[in-house]
Design a protein around this motif. Sequence first.
Motif, PDB file in Angstrom:
ATOM      1  N   PHE A 180      -8.247  68.526  62.498  1.00 22.21           N
ATOM      2  CA  PHE A 180      -6.759  69.263  61.950  1.00 22.21           C
ATOM      3  C   PHE A 180      -6.853  70.548  61.707  1.00 22.21           C
ATOM      4  O   PHE A 180      -5.930  71.330  62.185  1.00 22.21           O
ATOM      5  CB  PHE A 180      -6.208  68.495  60.708  1.00 22.21           C
ATOM      6  N   ARG A 181      -7.757  71.173  61.168  1.00 17.97           N
ATOM      7  CA  ARG A 181      -8.018  72.518  60.866  1.00 17.97           C
ATOM      8  C   ARG A 181      -8.442  73.355  61.982  1.00 17.97           C
ATOM      9  O   ARG A 181      -7.686  74.569  62.179  1.00 17.97           O
ATOM     10  CB  ARG A 181      -9.185  72.800  59.806  1.00 17.97           C
ATOM     11  N   GLU A 182      -8.939  72.928  62.929  1.00 18.60           N
ATOM     12  CA  GLU A 182      -9.315  73.658  64.202  1.00 18.60           C
ATOM     13  C   GLU A 182      -8.571  73.365  65.333  1.00 18.60           C
ATOM     14  O   GLU A 182      -8.684  73.982  66.502  1.00 18.60           O
ATOM     15  CB  GLU A 182     -10.793  73.411  64.609  1.00 18.60           C
ATOM     16  N   ARG A 183      -7.371  72.870  65.124  1.00 18.49           N
ATOM     17  CA  ARG A 183      -6.428  72.627  66.047  1.00 18.49           C
ATOM     18  C   ARG A 183      -6.055  74.171  66.890  1.00 18.49           C
ATOM     19  O   ARG A 183      -5.665  75.137  65.980  1.00 18.49           O
ATOM     20  CB  ARG A 183      -5.021  71.966  65.805  1.00 18.49           C
ATOM     21  N   PRO A 184      -5.769  74.309  67.932  1.00 15.80           N
ATOM     22  CA  PRO A 184      -5.561  75.422  68.541  1.00 15.80           C
ATOM     23  C   PRO A 184      -3.895  75.965  68.483  1.00 15.80           C
ATOM     24  O   PRO A 184      -3.731  77.144  68.897  1.00 15.80           O
ATOM     25  CB  PRO A 184      -6.045  75.266  70.048  1.00 15.80           C
TER      26      PRO A 184
END
Length: 265
Positions: A180-184
């Motif tokens: 979730f945090r690293e979604r582009p």
Amino acid sequence: MPRATLPALHLAPLPASGSGPLYRQVKRELQRLIETGRYTPGDTLPAEGVIAEGLGVSIGTLRRAVDELVHENVLVRRQGRGTFVALHSSDRFLFQFFHVEPRPDPAHDAVPAERELPQVECVGFARAKSDETEAAALRIRTGEPVIRIQNRLSLSGRAVMHDRIVLAAFVFRGLTEKRFRERPSTIYRLYQSDFGLSVLRARERVRAVHASTEVARMLGVSAGCAMLEVHRVALSFGDRPVEYRVSTIHTAAHDYVSTLSKFER
């Protein structure tokens, strides 16, 4: 990159026994092709003449169906390039789903300022069991597993909104805090690209509240401060719930702005 346009042989004439106006039948068939993954976000649809011939309808009937799907942000037309299945983008999020803007100063701001994309910071990610309100919104049973996410949204470096997002865990299998945090891109783009869920519209209820201790701490305001609370259920095809979101907005210097339009049916 979009997949190659699918050949016309995948289209079949609509049955003569179909219910409702013909253009609505065409619309439902196009929705079905998208919902089942025959056409995915970013794909180019065949030329209008090819689709109309394949479905056994006139160009005018097809265009009326496509017009509605464009208005509903399911499809997008690009001049000289054709019609595409809509992708969730930052621009779409900003103009369709994010409604908070700085309050203009009548003495100086005769023209509204350019819309600003919020800075989103994830401040909480946990798994839990749904309560009655969450279960009703997501159409699941009370106590079923959910994912609860908390975000703080800022405009021009100033925290203005706290979001609590609730997702049905069985729908979002494999969603981790890291993923979730690293979604582009946007959250709705994540739903679309990784889970095949396109948010088409949202149903909202708005009420005045006082800031809870938690929200006050998140936004740097006093507990009990007047706030605006927006309860949103994001919907996909067939009005299927995708997420339940509660947004608490500090409106001392910002407004909740909604632009309404009527689409003739």
